[in-house]
Design a protein around this motif. Sequence first.
Motif, PDB file in Angstrom:
ATOM      1  N   LEU A 112       0.800  -1.224   0.000  1.00 49.08           N
ATOM      2  CA  LEU A 112       0.000   0.000   0.000  1.00 49.08           C
ATOM      3  C   LEU A 112       0.835   1.277   0.000  1.00 49.08           C
ATOM      4  O   LEU A 112       0.307   2.347  -0.283  1.00 49.08           O
ATOM      5  CB  LEU A 112      -0.944   0.014   1.207  1.00 49.08           C
ATOM      6  CG  LEU A 112      -1.897  -1.176   1.304  1.00 49.08           C
ATOM      7  CD1 LEU A 112      -2.673  -1.131   2.604  1.00 49.08           C
ATOM      8  CD2 LEU A 112      -2.841  -1.204   0.115  1.00 49.08           C
ATOM      9  N   GLY A 113       2.097   1.179   0.335  1.00 44.86           N
ATOM     10  CA  GLY A 113       2.956   2.356   0.418  1.00 44.86           C
ATOM     11  C   GLY A 113       3.849   2.499  -0.792  1.00 44.86           C
ATOM     12  O   GLY A 113       3.395   2.481  -1.936  1.00 44.86           O
ATOM     13  N   GLY A 114       5.144   2.625  -0.531  1.00 40.66           N
ATOM     14  CA  GLY A 114       6.111   2.843  -1.601  1.00 40.66           C
ATOM     15  C   GLY A 114       6.118   1.762  -2.663  1.00 40.66           C
ATOM     16  O   GLY A 114       6.301   2.049  -3.846  1.00 40.66           O
ATOM     17  N   GLY A 115       5.902   0.518  -2.258  1.00 39.00           N
ATOM     18  CA  GLY A 115       5.854  -0.577  -3.232  1.00 39.00           C
ATOM     19  C   GLY A 115       4.711  -0.401  -4.220  1.00 39.00           C
ATOM     20  O   GLY A 115       4.880  -0.628  -5.431  1.00 39.00           O
ATOM     21  N   HIS A 116       3.572   0.004  -3.721  1.00 40.39           N
ATOM     22  CA  HIS A 116       2.412   0.257  -4.593  1.00 40.39           C
ATOM     23  C   HIS A 116       2.687   1.453  -5.497  1.00 40.39           C
ATOM     24  O   HIS A 116       2.409   1.405  -6.705  1.00 40.39           O
ATOM     25  CB  HIS A 116       1.156   0.491  -3.759  1.00 40.39           C
ATOM     26  CG  HIS A 116      -0.032   0.885  -4.568  1.00 40.39           C
ATOM     27  ND1 HIS A 116      -0.618   0.046  -5.481  1.00 40.39           N
ATOM     28  CD2 HIS A 116      -0.731   2.038  -4.616  1.00 40.39           C
ATOM     29  CE1 HIS A 116      -1.634   0.661  -6.051  1.00 40.39           C
ATOM     30  NE2 HIS A 116      -1.721   1.877  -5.535  1.00 40.39           N
ATOM     31  N   PHE A 117       3.232   2.521  -4.940  1.00 40.90           N
ATOM     32  CA  PHE A 117       3.537   3.702  -5.743  1.00 40.90           C
ATOM     33  C   PHE A 117       4.550   3.355  -6.834  1.00 40.90           C
ATOM     34  O   PHE A 117       4.461   3.846  -7.953  1.00 40.90           O
ATOM     35  CB  PHE A 117       4.060   4.831  -4.851  1.00 40.90           C
ATOM     36  CG  PHE A 117       2.976   5.595  -4.131  1.00 40.90           C
ATOM     37  CD1 PHE A 117       1.980   4.948  -3.409  1.00 40.90           C
ATOM     38  CD2 PHE A 117       2.960   6.973  -4.149  1.00 40.90           C
ATOM     39  CE1 PHE A 117       0.988   5.652  -2.748  1.00 40.90           C
ATOM     40  CE2 PHE A 117       1.978   7.695  -3.494  1.00 40.90           C
ATOM     41  CZ  PHE A 117       0.989   7.036  -2.790  1.00 40.90           C
ATOM     42  N   HIS A 118       5.521   2.508  -6.496  1.00 41.82           N
ATOM     43  CA  HIS A 118       6.508   2.058  -7.481  1.00 41.82           C
ATOM     44  C   HIS A 118       5.828   1.249  -8.595  1.00 41.82           C
ATOM     45  O   HIS A 118       6.143   1.430  -9.777  1.00 41.82           O
ATOM     46  CB  HIS A 118       7.598   1.228  -6.801  1.00 41.82           C
ATOM     47  CG  HIS A 118       8.616   0.692  -7.733  1.00 41.82           C
ATOM     48  ND1 HIS A 118       9.574   1.497  -8.327  1.00 41.82           N
ATOM     49  CD2 HIS A 118       8.828  -0.558  -8.193  1.00 41.82           C
ATOM     50  CE1 HIS A 118      10.323   0.756  -9.110  1.00 41.82           C
ATOM     51  NE2 HIS A 118       9.900  -0.500  -9.047  1.00 41.82           N
ATOM     52  N   SER A 119       4.892   0.379  -8.225  1.00 41.68           N
ATOM     53  CA  SER A 119       4.233  -0.486  -9.214  1.00 41.68           C
ATOM     54  C   SER A 119       3.380   0.298 -10.213  1.00 41.68           C
ATOM     55  O   SER A 119       3.155  -0.173 -11.324  1.00 41.68           O
ATOM     56  CB  SER A 119       3.378  -1.548  -8.519  1.00 41.68           C
ATOM     57  OG  SER A 119       2.214  -0.971  -7.967  1.00 41.68           O
ATOM     58  N   ILE A 120       2.916   1.480  -9.831  1.00 44.39           N
ATOM     59  CA  ILE A 120       2.128   2.283 -10.782  1.00 44.39           C
ATOM     60  C   ILE A 120       2.999   3.327 -11.484  1.00 44.39           C
ATOM     61  O   ILE A 120       2.482   4.187 -12.198  1.00 44.39           O
ATOM     62  CB  ILE A 120       0.902   2.948 -10.110  1.00 44.39           C
ATOM     63  CG1 ILE A 120       1.306   3.888  -8.987  1.00 44.39           C
ATOM     64  CG2 ILE A 120      -0.088   1.905  -9.629  1.00 44.39           C
ATOM     65  CD1 ILE A 120       0.160   4.701  -8.409  1.00 44.39           C
ATOM     66  N   GLY A 121       4.330   3.247 -11.272  1.00 41.91           N
ATOM     67  CA  GLY A 121       5.253   4.109 -11.990  1.00 41.91           C
ATOM     68  C   GLY A 121       5.384   5.514 -11.437  1.00 41.91           C
ATOM     69  O   GLY A 121       5.714   6.451 -12.165  1.00 41.91           O
TER      70      GLY A 121
END
Length: 140
Positions: free
Chosen positions: A39-48
């Motif tokens: 939900l945090g940085g990993g999610h933000f990374h996955s959406i570019g």
Amino acid sequence: MIRRILATEETGSVLFIRLMVGGIYLSEGIQKFVYPADLGGGHFHSIGFPLPYFSAGLDAVLQIVCAILILAGLFTRLAVVPLLIITIFSLVAIQMPILISHGLWAMLHAARTDWCMLLGTCYLLLKGGGRWSFDRKWFS
């Protein structure tokens, strides 16, 4: 001018909208720290997202701080502005690709919380903190 922005209407039912909006944003902000990969940085990374871990942390802090202000009914109209921006961005950045790839009904299903939060924050922007708020006690 600031007193006018912070003044609120006498409506007591605003409390229910404040509890919904504040509670959900508080929960979502905390979860970005508790589950950073999903939900945090990993999610933000996955959406570019650029600078995903910084952006997720900033987003989480804004959600938590603004949610606490909304729950207290303190600076309610000001506190909803960053949350409106976050929600609109979420609708555009996350839900639009779902619309394009999976269609209208899939996007509407995925965006149901975002739409509720958008309408709830718009309502608080218009009405203020309501009868049972620090805004009413201090600024009306």
